[in-house]
Design a protein around this motif. Structure first.
Motif, mmCIF file in Angstrom:
data_model
loop_
_atom_site.group_PDB
_atom_site.id
_atom_site.type_symbol
_atom_site.label_atom_id
_atom_site.label_comp_id
_atom_site.label_asym_id
_atom_site.label_seq_id
_atom_site.Cartn_x
_atom_site.Cartn_y
_atom_site.Cartn_z
ATOM 1 N N LYS A 176 0.821 -1.207 0.000
ATOM 2 C CA LYS A 176 0.000 0.000 0.000
ATOM 3 C C LYS A 176 0.859 1.262 0.000
ATOM 4 N N ASP A 219 1.280 -0.729 -12.657
ATOM 5 C CA ASP A 219 0.055 -1.510 -12.454
ATOM 6 C C ASP A 219 0.335 -2.849 -11.772
ATOM 7 N N GLU A 262 -1.025 -3.403 -8.224
ATOM 8 C CA GLU A 262 -2.396 -3.867 -8.011
ATOM 9 C C GLU A 262 -2.472 -5.378 -8.129
ATOM 10 N N ALA A 301 3.227 5.542 -6.119
ATOM 11 C CA ALA A 301 2.878 5.430 -7.546
ATOM 12 C C ALA A 301 1.758 6.397 -7.922
ATOM 13 N N GLN A 302 0.801 6.585 -7.020
ATOM 14 C CA GLN A 302 -0.290 7.521 -7.276
ATOM 15 C C GLN A 302 0.204 8.965 -7.263
ATOM 16 N N LYS A 303 1.142 9.266 -6.386
ATOM 17 C CA LYS A 303 1.653 10.631 -6.280
ATOM 18 C C LYS A 303 2.593 10.973 -7.421
ATOM 19 N N TYR A 304 3.391 9.987 -7.858
ATOM 20 C CA TYR A 304 4.375 10.215 -8.928
ATOM 21 C C TYR A 304 4.198 9.144 -10.015
ATOM 22 N N PRO A 305 3.120 9.238 -10.806
ATOM 23 C CA PRO A 305 2.795 8.178 -11.776
ATOM 24 C C PRO A 305 3.761 8.077 -12.949
ATOM 25 N N GLN A 331 1.979 1.808 -3.492
ATOM 26 C CA GLN A 331 0.868 2.314 -4.292
ATOM 27 C C GLN A 331 0.664 3.816 -4.053
ATOM 28 N N LEU A 332 0.839 4.256 -2.832
ATOM 29 C CA LEU A 332 0.742 5.682 -2.516
ATOM 30 C C LEU A 332 1.765 6.486 -3.310
#
Length: 289
Positions: A78, A171, A174, A84-88, A81-82
């Motif tokens: 997790k 991805d 996930e 990855a969401q902030k720096y895609p 993932q945080l």
């Protein structure tokens, strides 16, 4: 590239390990790399402000990240993932605290730019591994499918002390999470679930490559390394080194001279526990108030 650490709880050794690993990564990173620490106690990294990014988390977040199966190491997935969401657009190079760089990281950076995923080292095919946990895992999982990933003789266990995820394959986190949760639901022995989930999830997108020739992982000799790091940090504090001076000091160190694994005698450990339990300190004396 984002170089990421995760640390939570109250064990000061864990925070000191992360400090030392940050110093070694700072010695080898380039200007475009970003060091990020996801920390439950962010105040312990105040001295590094301006050199790293600190993302605070709290006990409520950690509990949420553990999920409905209350699986402790799900938190690592997790946290990534945080990031990855902030720096895609950026690749992720995650490191456990008990690691250090001892060679140039260009091969990791360039490999991830080209779509390559990494983990620290392959430990072997699950069916051939010999520990009690691994044997139980293979007996229970062989032939089964977890989140569309079948467990067979080609399923390999990789060490998760380093996890390199290409920005082309974020991805896969996930997928890793899905495999992890499916194993928890099947009540697979928990000690290596997160590690195996990363091994499978990352390999689905890119055949994994090792990074042990660049990063050392001293999980098998923490006692000695904790002493080395403790002495190092004390010296830096007492001599009031600047951040740049600390990095220069790290560059001068020969980190390959200390073993990353040692095999302790079980008899010695049992005798020590017996002696410590049998011969306890008596009659403590305190100063008068």
């Amino acid at each position: 590239m984002n170089i990421v650490y995760l640390v939570f709880g109250n064990n000061m050794d864990h925070y000191q390990q992360v400090y030392f690993s940050i110093y070694t990564s700072s010695a080898y990173k380039n200007a475009e790399d970003r060091i990020i620490v996801v920390a439950e106690n962010p105040s312990l990294f105040s001295s590094l402000e301006g050199n790293i990014e600190i993302i605070p988390i709290n006990r409520d977040v950690i509990k949420e990240w553990e999920g409905k199966y209350n699986f402790f190491w799900r938190v690592k997935i997790k946290a990534l993932q945080l990031i990855a969401q902030k720096y895609p657009l950026d690749s992720i190079l995650y490191l456990d605290g008990d690691t250090f760089f001892y060679n140039n990281m260009d091969a990791l950076r360039n490999g991830m730019k080209n779509g390559q995923n990494f983990m620290h080292i392959e430990e072997g095919k699950l069916f051939a591994l010999s520990s009690k946990t691994e044997k139980l895992m293979w007996t229970q999982m062989k032939g089964k499918t977890y989140h569309n990933t079948k467990i067979d003789e080609n399923s390999a266990m990789w060490n998760a002390g380093l996890i390199g995820i290409s920005n082309k394959h974020l991805d896969c986190l996930e997928v890793t999470l899905g495999i992890n949760d499916a194993m928890c639901a099947d009540d697979v022995p928990r000690r290596l679930i997160e590690q195996f989930a990363f091994s499978l999830g990352l390999n689905e997108y890119s055949a994994l490559r090792p990074a042990a020739h660049i990063v050392g992982h001293y999980w098998g000799n923490k006692k000695q390394w904790n002493q080395i790091i403790d002495h190092f940090l004390k010296e830096c504090f007492m001599k009031n080194y600047s951040f740049d001076q600390i990095i220069e000091h790290v560059k001068e160190m020969n980190l390959t001279q200390n073993p990353i694994r040692v095999r302790e005698s079980n008899t010695q450990k049992k005798l020590k526990m017996f002696i410590d339990q049998f011969f306890k300190n008596k009659r403590p004396v305190y100063v008068n108030k």
